[in-house]
Design a protein around this motif. Structure first.
Motif, PDB file in Angstrom:
ATOM      1  N   ARG A  22     -27.679  26.532  -6.772  1.00 55.01           N
ATOM      2  CA  ARG A  22     -26.323  26.070  -7.043  1.00 55.01           C
ATOM      3  C   ARG A  22     -25.465  26.046  -5.765  1.00 55.01           C
ATOM      4  O   ARG A  22     -24.287  25.710  -5.829  1.00 55.01           O
ATOM      5  N   SER A  23     -26.066  26.421  -4.655  1.00 56.95           N
ATOM      6  CA  SER A  23     -25.357  26.374  -3.370  1.00 56.95           C
ATOM      7  C   SER A  23     -25.327  24.938  -2.849  1.00 56.95           C
ATOM      8  O   SER A  23     -26.357  24.262  -2.830  1.00 56.95           O
ATOM      9  N   VAL A  24     -24.171  24.481  -2.431  1.00 56.70           N
ATOM     10  CA  VAL A  24     -24.061  23.124  -1.885  1.00 56.70           C
ATOM     11  C   VAL A  24     -24.754  23.078  -0.529  1.00 56.70           C
ATOM     12  O   VAL A  24     -24.375  23.784   0.407  1.00 56.70           O
ATOM     13  N   SER A  25     -25.787  22.257  -0.443  1.00 54.02           N
ATOM     14  CA  SER A  25     -26.575  22.147   0.781  1.00 54.02           C
ATOM     15  C   SER A  25     -26.325  20.832   1.508  1.00 54.02           C
ATOM     16  O   SER A  25     -26.842  20.623   2.612  1.00 54.02           O
ATOM     17  N   LYS A  26     -25.544  19.943   0.869  1.00 56.07           N
ATOM     18  CA  LYS A  26     -25.303  18.636   1.479  1.00 56.07           C
ATOM     19  C   LYS A  26     -23.993  18.071   0.964  1.00 56.07           C
ATOM     20  O   LYS A  26     -23.624  18.290  -0.198  1.00 56.07           O
ATOM     21  N   ILE A  27     -23.290  17.346   1.840  1.00 52.87           N
ATOM     22  CA  ILE A  27     -22.081  16.644   1.427  1.00 52.87           C
ATOM     23  C   ILE A  27     -22.251  15.157   1.706  1.00 52.87           C
ATOM     24  O   ILE A  27     -22.903  14.754   2.676  1.00 52.87           O
ATOM     25  N   PHE A  28     -21.681  14.347   0.823  1.00 53.48           N
ATOM     26  CA  PHE A  28     -21.632  12.900   1.010  1.00 53.48           C
ATOM     27  C   PHE A  28     -20.198  12.528   1.350  1.00 53.48           C
ATOM     28  O   PHE A  28     -19.255  12.942   0.654  1.00 53.48           O
ATOM     29  N   VAL A  29     -20.029  11.734   2.397  1.00 54.47           N
ATOM     30  CA  VAL A  29     -18.691  11.412   2.883  1.00 54.47           C
ATOM     31  C   VAL A  29     -18.575   9.910   3.150  1.00 54.47           C
ATOM     32  O   VAL A  29     -19.570   9.247   3.461  1.00 54.47           O
ATOM     33  N   PRO A  30     -17.368   9.351   3.044  1.00 52.93           N
ATOM     34  CA  PRO A  30     -17.183   7.930   3.390  1.00 52.93           C
ATOM     35  C   PRO A  30     -17.362   7.717   4.886  1.00 52.93           C
ATOM     36  O   PRO A  30     -17.270   8.653   5.684  1.00 52.93           O
ATOM     37  N   LYS A  31     -17.608   6.486   5.264  1.00 48.35           N
ATOM     38  CA  LYS A  31     -17.995   6.205   6.647  1.00 48.35           C
ATOM     39  C   LYS A  31     -16.913   6.516   7.672  1.00 48.35           C
ATOM     40  O   LYS A  31     -17.217   6.743   8.842  1.00 48.35           O
ATOM     41  N   ASP A  32     -15.673   6.529   7.252  1.00 48.98           N
ATOM     42  CA  ASP A  32     -14.601   6.811   8.209  1.00 48.98           C
ATOM     43  C   ASP A  32     -14.135   8.264   8.118  1.00 48.98           C
ATOM     44  O   ASP A  32     -13.042   8.609   8.564  1.00 48.98           O
ATOM     45  N   TYR A  33     -14.970   9.126   7.545  1.00 48.58           N
ATOM     46  CA  TYR A  33     -14.542  10.502   7.291  1.00 48.58           C
ATOM     47  C   TYR A  33     -14.370  11.270   8.600  1.00 48.58           C
ATOM     48  O   TYR A  33     -15.214  11.222   9.498  1.00 48.58           O
ATOM     49  N   GLY A  34     -13.261  12.011   8.691  1.00 48.15           N
ATOM     50  CA  GLY A  34     -13.019  12.886   9.833  1.00 48.15           C
ATOM     51  C   GLY A  34     -13.326  14.322   9.457  1.00 48.15           C
ATOM     52  O   GLY A  34     -12.742  14.851   8.499  1.00 48.15           O
ATOM     53  N   PHE A  35     -14.222  14.954  10.178  1.00 50.97           N
ATOM     54  CA  PHE A  35     -14.691  16.293   9.797  1.00 50.97           C
ATOM     55  C   PHE A  35     -13.753  17.412  10.242  1.00 50.97           C
ATOM     56  O   PHE A  35     -13.940  18.565   9.847  1.00 50.97           O
ATOM     57  N   ASP A  36     -12.752  17.118  11.049  1.00 49.51           N
ATOM     58  CA  ASP A  36     -11.868  18.166  11.550  1.00 49.51           C
ATOM     59  C   ASP A  36     -11.175  18.916  10.414  1.00 49.51           C
ATOM     60  O   ASP A  36     -11.082  20.153  10.443  1.00 49.51           O
TER      61      ASP A  36
END
Length: 353
Positions: free
Chosen positions: A216-230
């Protein structure tokens, strides 16, 4: 209302005890407090992933679950037989997180069946103590519980949890028995860029609890192409002390070295590595990410990969999803892999011979 199993009262008492034990304002005294403190210390000595913080988190969640209302709601949709023909169910448990096999253990007991538990060497201390607590409250339960490290014999059905490799082994050896066999699954989160800092901070709970070792631990995230990780890194900064755990730090350092030598592009905040990858299962200290085009395409992919996924976390953009920060807080009716364990166990008693 369906018949209420007699074990519910001892379970309520267990829930009250665990809640009190985890309450920092409550005085810790008495035989069972001492026994549990000793068990936590021994469990951590045997498996250093079982930090006191993580064990207490697991105990606190179980304390919250084992209340009168939660237990009655769990049982409300089932008809528990008064004089059923109990079956012996072999439960082969994983040991990745504290008490990961407790739900299967309790499911066997509440259905009036007998549990033959084969514990993982990584988690062999806490559950026997809970069994001892329950038997003290209800001595008749002693005839429903057994633990073994030997070859499993004399059972009617199997519930086994392991990796994809052990899953194939289980299917080979236990294929002739009624069974639930669980293999690798992972949990993911879908971000749109509109999440609040509070939601992203809560996502940190889903990522870092149990060092990311649970299905149940989140091992991956899906993000839009312009996502800023800061903004994501800023929100999870409060989890930075996880790097002070030497086993986590060793994994983080090793994976970072491998990625750098392989010239993979990674993002790094000194306690978590972000790596673009199409796989779901990321190693300890690493969170995979992948860009998506549309939510619709992502939904279709998740439908195709449903047997690889345990939880999907999202901010309402997906159909069947969980809120941020809730993956490690399942309800009693949230069955692993979506398979209703209680129904499976009740059906066993209807099968004669």
């Amino acid at each position: 209302m369906a018949n209420q199993p007699p074990i519910l009262q001892p379970l309520q008492e267990l829930g009250s005890f665990l809640t009190g034990f985890c309450d920092p304002t409550e005085t810790k005294e008495g035989l069972w407090h001492t026994k549990l403190e000793d068990a936590i210390r021994i469990a951590q000595h045997k498996n250093s992933w079982f930090t006191r913080e993580n064990v207490l988190f697991a105990l606190h969640q179980w304390g919250n679950l084992l209340t009168k209302s939660n237990l009655e709601n769990w049982m409300a949709s089932y008809q528990i037989p008064v004089n059923g023909a109990p079956k012996t169910v072999a439960v082969i448990m994983a040991g990745n997180i504290p008490l990961v096999g407790l739900h299967d253990f309790l499911s066997v007991l509440v259905t009036g069946n007998k549990v033959l538990a084969k514990l993982s060497s990584n988690d062999e201390v806490l559950l026997p103590l809970i069994a001892e607590f329950l038997m003290e409250r209800e001595p008749a339960l002693s005839g429903q519980m057994a633990f073994t490290q030997e070859k499993l014999t004399g059972f009617d059905a199997v519930i086994a949890t392991g990796s994809n490799n052990t899953g194939r082994y289980f299917e080979y050896y236990f294929g002739k028995y009624p069974s639930i066999i669980r293999k690798n699954r992972n949990s993911v989160a879908v971000l749109t860029g509109n999440e609040t800092k509070a939601q992203l901070r809560a996502l940190g709970i889903d990522i870092f609890t149990y060092f990311g070792l649970g299905c149940r631990s989140v091992s991956k995230i899906f993000v839009p192409k312009d996502y800023g990780f800061d903004v994501f890194f800023e929100a999870i900064y409060g989890f930075k002390d996880i790097i002070n755990n030497h086993k986590y730090a060793n994994n983080y350092d090793y994976n970072k070295a491998v990625y750098l030598m392989s010239e993979y592009k990674i993002l790094d905040n000194n306690f978590l590595l972000l790596k673009e990858d199409t796989q779901y299962a990321s190693p300890i200290g690493t969170l995979f990410y992948e860009f998506y085009d549309t939510i619709t395409q992502l939904q279709e992919r998740f439908r195709e990969d449903r047997n690889q996924l345990q939880c999907i976390v999202a901010n309402g953009c997906m159909g069947n999803c969980m809120d941020f920060g809730q993956t490690q807080r399942p309800n009693l009716g949230d069955y692993a892999d979506g398979v209703d364990t209680v129904s499976f166990l009740l059906n066993l008693q209807a099968q004669q011979g």
